[in-house]
Design a protein around this motif. Structure first.
Motif, PDB file in Angstrom:
ATOM      1  N   UNK A 191     -32.407   9.112  26.337  1.00 59.95           N
ATOM      2  CA  UNK A 191     -32.571   9.759  25.031  1.00 59.95           C
ATOM      3  C   UNK A 191     -32.143  11.230  25.095  1.00 59.95           C
ATOM      4  N   UNK A 192     -32.557  11.895  26.150  1.00 56.72           N
ATOM      5  CA  UNK A 192     -32.231  13.320  26.288  1.00 56.72           C
ATOM      6  C   UNK A 192     -30.734  13.516  26.448  1.00 56.72           C
ATOM      7  N   UNK A 193     -30.114  12.706  27.289  1.00 58.85           N
ATOM      8  CA  UNK A 193     -28.664  12.834  27.491  1.00 58.85           C
ATOM      9  C   UNK A 193     -27.893  12.475  26.221  1.00 58.85           C
ATOM     10  N   UNK A 194     -28.401  11.522  25.452  1.00 58.30           N
ATOM     11  CA  UNK A 194     -27.747  11.167  24.186  1.00 58.30           C
ATOM     12  C   UNK A 194     -27.801  12.345  23.210  1.00 58.30           C
ATOM     13  N   UNK A 195     -28.953  13.020  23.123  1.00 58.78           N
ATOM     14  CA  UNK A 195     -29.081  14.186  22.239  1.00 58.78           C
ATOM     15  C   UNK A 195     -28.112  15.291  22.659  1.00 58.78           C
ATOM     16  N   UNK A 196     -27.949  15.473  23.951  1.00 60.19           N
ATOM     17  CA  UNK A 196     -27.019  16.494  24.451  1.00 60.19           C
ATOM     18  C   UNK A 196     -25.585  16.134  24.070  1.00 60.19           C
ATOM     19  N   UNK A 197     -25.192  14.855  24.273  1.00 55.61           N
ATOM     20  CA  UNK A 197     -23.837  14.408  23.905  1.00 55.61           C
ATOM     21  C   UNK A 197     -23.600  14.502  22.405  1.00 55.61           C
ATOM     22  N   UNK A 198     -24.628  14.184  21.601  1.00 55.90           N
ATOM     23  CA  UNK A 198     -24.482  14.243  20.145  1.00 55.90           C
ATOM     24  C   UNK A 198     -24.228  15.663  19.654  1.00 55.90           C
ATOM     25  N   UNK A 199     -24.607  16.661  20.443  1.00 53.33           N
ATOM     26  CA  UNK A 199     -24.348  18.054  20.100  1.00 53.33           C
ATOM     27  C   UNK A 199     -23.070  18.565  20.763  1.00 53.33           C
ATOM     28  N   UNK A 200     -22.211  17.639  21.202  1.00 52.30           N
ATOM     29  CA  UNK A 200     -20.887  17.927  21.758  1.00 52.30           C
ATOM     30  C   UNK A 200     -20.936  18.646  23.107  1.00 52.30           C
ATOM     31  N   UNK A 201     -21.998  18.394  23.889  1.00 53.00           N
ATOM     32  CA  UNK A 201     -22.075  18.918  25.250  1.00 53.00           C
ATOM     33  C   UNK A 201     -22.043  17.738  26.211  1.00 53.00           C
ATOM     34  N   UNK A 202     -21.734  18.007  27.476  1.00 53.01           N
ATOM     35  CA  UNK A 202     -21.682  16.965  28.487  1.00 53.01           C
ATOM     36  C   UNK A 202     -22.893  17.078  29.406  1.00 53.01           C
ATOM     37  N   UNK A 203     -23.755  16.056  29.436  1.00 58.38           N
ATOM     38  CA  UNK A 203     -24.908  16.117  30.331  1.00 58.38           C
ATOM     39  C   UNK A 203     -24.479  16.061  31.785  1.00 58.38           C
ATOM     40  N   UNK A 204     -25.142  16.836  32.601  1.00 59.55           N
ATOM     41  CA  UNK A 204     -24.869  16.890  34.038  1.00 59.55           C
ATOM     42  C   UNK A 204     -26.118  16.446  34.780  1.00 59.55           C
ATOM     43  N   UNK A 205     -26.194  16.757  36.060  1.00 61.57           N
ATOM     44  CA  UNK A 205     -27.381  16.408  36.835  1.00 61.57           C
ATOM     45  C   UNK A 205     -28.580  17.201  36.331  1.00 61.57           C
ATOM     46  N   UNK A 206     -29.776  16.703  36.650  1.00 67.23           N
ATOM     47  CA  UNK A 206     -31.002  17.318  36.160  1.00 67.23           C
ATOM     48  C   UNK A 206     -31.998  17.483  37.292  1.00 67.23           C
ATOM     49  N   UNK A 207     -32.614  18.652  37.363  1.00 69.63           N
ATOM     50  CA  UNK A 207     -33.720  18.854  38.282  1.00 69.63           C
ATOM     51  C   UNK A 207     -34.958  18.320  37.579  1.00 69.63           C
ATOM     52  N   UNK A 208     -35.665  17.397  38.222  1.00 63.53           N
ATOM     53  CA  UNK A 208     -36.780  16.732  37.566  1.00 63.53           C
ATOM     54  C   UNK A 208     -38.058  16.783  38.392  1.00 63.53           C
ATOM     55  N   UNK A 209     -39.158  16.701  37.681  1.00 65.20           N
ATOM     56  CA  UNK A 209     -40.473  16.486  38.264  1.00 65.20           C
ATOM     57  C   UNK A 209     -41.099  15.398  37.403  1.00 65.20           C
ATOM     58  N   UNK A 210     -41.423  14.258  38.014  1.00 63.68           N
ATOM     59  CA  UNK A 210     -41.899  13.117  37.235  1.00 63.68           C
ATOM     60  C   UNK A 210     -42.967  12.337  37.993  1.00 63.68           C
ATOM     61  N   UNK A 211     -43.861  11.729  37.229  1.00 64.67           N
ATOM     62  CA  UNK A 211     -44.903  10.877  37.784  1.00 64.67           C
ATOM     63  C   UNK A 211     -44.428   9.435  37.694  1.00 64.67           C
ATOM     64  N   UNK A 212     -44.656   8.678  38.739  1.00 60.45           N
ATOM     65  CA  UNK A 212     -44.279   7.278  38.742  1.00 60.45           C
ATOM     66  C   UNK A 212     -44.573   6.650  40.081  1.00 60.45           C
TER      67      UNK A 212
END
Length: 127
Positions: free
Chosen positions: A37-58
């Motif tokens: 979803x986040x990468x789609x929002x970035x692409x919809x604003x005409x930007x190219x998503x790259x790698x992401x630094x993440x902190x996640x529970x799982x």
């Protein structure tokens, strides 16, 4: 771009740093936002998503002898590799907080490989 990302349920805050080509996104505990979803929002604003630094529970899981990380709440699963000598195998099946670098897949829409830099015991999520 911040307006598009803020529309995603679970996003608490967004800071865009155009000069650096970075976006800092903070998610609310217990959110259901996905990297897709986040990468789609970035692409919809005409930007190219790259790698992401993440902190996640799982959970770290092993499928076919390969380490994967399954995000709590969304069940998104990412192939995972460790970037240090820590034996992550002891954490398989446990709920943990993972920090790392999430790459971009070939098509740029789904998450790529998660390079784990640290794993810690997860504390209960407060909603």
């Amino acid at each position: 771009m911040s307006v598009s990302i803020k529309k995603i349920a679970g996003v608490q805050s967004v800071k865009v740093h155009l000069n650096k080509g970075l976006v800092d996104i903070r998610l609310a505990p217990g959110n259901k936002a996905t990297i897709a979803e986040i990468r789609k929002a970035i692409r919809n604003d005409a930007f190219t998503p790259k790698s992401a630094t993440v902190s996640a529970v799982g959970k770290l899981v092993s499928k076919g002898g390969k380490l994967q990380f399954q995000v709590a709440g969304t069940n998104e699963t990412f192939p995972a590799v460790s970037t240090s000598r820590h034996p992550w195998q002891k954490d398989v099946g446990q709920e943990v907080t993972v920090n790392g670098l999430l790459g971009v897949s070939v098509n740029g829409t789904e998450g790529g490989t998660l390079q784990i830099t640290s794993v810690s015991a997860s504390s209960p999520v407060k909603e």
